[in-house]
Motif scaffolding. Structure first.
Motif: not given
Lengths: 250, 467
Positions: A13, A67, A70, A72, A77, A81-85, B307-309, B311, B313-314, B319, B337, B360-361
């Motif tokens: 972190n 990311y 990780e 976890s 994921r 999860d292609h767009f986490p942030f 998340s388990a850590s 951290d 996620k947004p 967004k 983009r 996004h993809d």
């Protein structure tokens, strides 16, 4: 095996590691501190307006890669999860060439082109404040010490990392950044570029003058990696490791 | 006239097939637009009755019209004659307009008056004389009834009015008398108004007017919060806001707030609107504030994930809020983009598109040519910069180049890599694209540059750098 781009490294972190032992061991947090502003300078004797591009791309890639690697993280994921942030690139001059960057990095990247310096600063600060943003890479106009304190505070409060690509002329300007790096070109005997990476300032680090010769490694790459390798380390002007150079017969 | 005959007479005629459902929908949109003149707007009663059934196919084109009740709106719009002329102008003179005390007479005059200019009759006593010359169809009666009247030599409304009233219903049917009374105002006529779209709006008139900028900001924020509350109550979110500010001198400022994603979050909209309110420049004292929320969408609620850590996620909402901030302040076209294309030509292999519309993809681009960062520079110039070179041998890298008034000695050169026009692809600039020979060169300072020679002009350009 190339140490870069593999899922062996983890991001804690507190820091974003280079995943390069030669650099990480000299940094107090084992990488560049998260939740802080870092400054990058590019020294080009003939073109003083240049900003570094390869190293920010590498660190952005490391953010994404960390990311997905990780402990976890799961198959789900990685595959859904292609767009986490957001990774935000502010200022057209710092936008990297997109067609050779990893797709996963591009998917998360948002490119912002503020029309004025004032809006550039607003963009940096607003991005740092947003919980949707993990990393801000921005070309940075001339800013005062008070502004650097402010940006650093915003980054710290919101646990966002800022890479400010500043002009070489501002290298000696007072700043409250966590680290200050200087990238300069260095002649390469290979078919790929080498750069001299100097750590000018690190908060809480050793007072030694540290510099590394870094470069991409031939034969690696493709779309999904940004390879980076340390070829030599210099502490107070003396070479510490030359094994890599010897290996390549330089 | 049958269509084949029309085509035979006029081969270049443009044919548009009659689609009553589509036309009615378009007319309904137009009727909603007319809500600005009066809150009571409706379609023709025959059309309203037939809407949604097969009977609409039988409706005459005369019934495709809009009814607006202007009663009491003269205080808002001023002179009714002037208003009718304004509406006529707004329709670019293509609309037939009649303003009268009854719906029936308006219908008759707008369809059958020989004058194309707006007809305005404000007194009921003038109605018989104004309808006198009009044909019998102007009374909205069926063809059978018209035929019966014509059989006895009655061809216009004036002649009909001369007939004795008591025998009229017996001889020609009750509907004739009913329609005549409606036209002359002896019987009331109602019409079905269209449903006005649900509007989320707030306005306030200040008496005395506001002079303090902070008070203006506070009042505007208060109104925005009220609109947001309305939206939240209906579980809706808005994507577009229109703010109108009027000062005592009559000066009006309008601000449009077009968001990337719909929102009903009060604190979010406040953070967006505050800098805009600060930048408002109005003269004198502020009298009126008006806010409308448009582009209404359903409010989507989202559950936070962890998340388990630890951290977090947004969320998608975070967004979207980020995008809203930047799109409003910087502009939608400046928040972009990357879109990748399957092309060997560097500048055609990607483009920056507004982040609002792009996907996004990017996995669509898996078939793209896999360049790595050793082959392509880390910075590519938007347009290649011309350089002058000295080459010892043709088709070899230059030994020195001059770029931005600086002479650079080249110590290493790799290439050429030829990039040819993509003849298999239709591109408007294909004809101007000549073959290029790219070289990766290193100058004496260790900088690597990506240069090419244009094979048609034999000129050299610098296209990118590894920095």
């Amino acid at each position: 095996m190339n140490p870069v781009g593999r899922s062996q490294g983890t991001l804690n972190n507190a820091s974003l590691s280079f995943n390069l032992e030669e650099i990480d061991r000299h940094l107090p947090t084992g990488g560049i501190a998260s939740g802080a502003a870092h400054e990058l300078y590019y020294h080009d004797p003939t073109n003083r307006l240049s900003v570094p591009s390869y190293l920010p791309s590498f660190l952005a890639y490391r953010t994404i890669n960390s990311y997905y690697s990780e402990p976890s993280s799961s198959w789900d994921r990685y595959n859904t999860d292609h767009f986490p942030f957001f990774i935000v690139w502010i200022g057209r001059r710092c936008w990297p060439t997109p067609f050779s960057l990893p797709l996963r990095l591009l998917q998360s990247s948002l490119f912002i082109d503020p029309p004025t310096e004032k809006l550039t600063l607003w963009s940096i600060e607003s991005s740092l404040r947003s919980p949707a943003v993990k990393l801000v890479i921005s070309e940075c106009p001339r800013i005062s010490l008070a502004t650097t304190i402010r940006l650093n505070h915003v980054a710290k409060t919101n646990c966002t990392t800022a890479l400010l690509l500043r002009q070489y002329n501002d290298l000696m300007a007072p700043s409250s950044c966590a680290t200050k790096w200087l990238v300069s070109p260095t002649p390469s005997p290979y078919s790929f570029p080498l750069w001299k990476l100097s750590l000018i300032k690190v908060r809480g680090g050793t007072p030694a003058t540290l510099s590394w010769t870094i470069g991409m490694e031939s034969g690696y790459g493709g779309r999904e990696e940004i390879p980076l390798r340390v070829f030599s380390t210099m502490v107070n002007g003396r070479h510490q490791e030359e094994a890599a150079l010897k290996k390549f017969g330089a | 006239m049958p269509l084949p005959l029309a085509r035979a007479l006029c081969p270049e005629a443009y044919v548009e097939h009659f689609d009553p459902v589509r036309d009615t929908q378009a007319l309904l949109t137009l009727a909603r637009w007319c809500l600005r003149f009066s809150p009571l707007v409706g379609l023709d009663s025959e059309l309203t009755t037939a809407r949604g059934s097969s009977a609409i196919q039988q409706i005459s084109s005369r019934h495709y019209g809009i009814t607006i009740d202007l009663t009491g709106t003269d205080r808002l719009h001023g002179d009714i004659t002037q208003l009718s002329i304004s509406i006529h102008t707004l329709f670019k003179g293509r609309a037939r307009i009649a303003v009268t005390p009854t719906i029936g007479s308006s219908w008759a005059l707008s369809r059958y008056s020989p004058l194309k200019t707006p007809q305005v009759i404000l007194s009921r006593q003038e109605l018989p004389s104004s309808l006198y010359e009009l044909p019998l169809y102007a009374l909205r009666i069926d063809q059978r009834c018209v035929q019966l009247l014509e059989d006895v030599g009655i061809r216009c409304i004036g002649e009909l009015l001369a007939l004795p009233r008591h025998s009229m219903a017996q001889r020609f049917g009750k509907k004739l008398l009913y329609r005549l009374d409606q036209a002359l105002g002896n019987t009331e006529e109602r019409f079905i108004t269209i449903d006005s779209p649900c509007t989320y709006t707030q306005s306030r008139i200040f008496e005395p007017p506001l002079t303090n900028r902070r008070s203006v900001s506070k009042a505007a924020l208060h109104l925005f919060r009220a609109v947001m509350l309305q939206l939240q109550q209906d579980k809706k979110a808005a994507k577009y806001f229109h703010l109108t500010v009027k000062d005592t001198s009559g000066y009006t400022i309008t601000k449009e707030l077009s968001l990337a994603a719909a929102t009903a979050d009060t604190s979010h909209i406040s953070s967006i609107i505050e800098p805009i309110l600060d930048s408002l420049h109005f003269y004198g004292e502020l009298r009126e504030l008006h806010i409308i929320a448009l582009q209404i969408e359903d409010l989507v609620t989202e559950q936070h994930t962890f998340s388990a850590s630890g951290d977090r996620k947004p969320t998608e909402r975070e967004k979207e809020e980020f995008m809203n901030h930047f799109c409003v302040r910087i502009g939608k076209d400046r928040v972009t983009r990357v879109r990748l294309y399957e092309s060997y030509i560097p500048e055609r292999s990607f483009s920056y598109e507004s982040a609002i519309n792009s996907q996004h993809d990017l996995r669509i681009s898996e078939r793209l040519t896999p360049y790595n960062l050793e082959e392509r520079p880390s910075i590519l110039f938007a347009s290649p910069e011309p350089i002058s070179t000295i080459s010892m041998l043709p088709d070899k890298p230059p030994s020195s180049i001059q770029w931005r008034d600086k002479r650079l000695s080249i110590i290493t050169g790799i290439g050429p890599e030829r990039i040819a026009p993509e003849w298999w692809r239709l591109h408007p600039h294909n004809d101007h694209f000549a073959e290029r020979d790219y070289f990766k060169i290193q100058d004496e300072l260790g900088r690597w540059l990506w240069v090419y020679r244009d094979q048609s002009s034999l000129e050299w350009f610098l296209h990118g750098l590894w920095v």
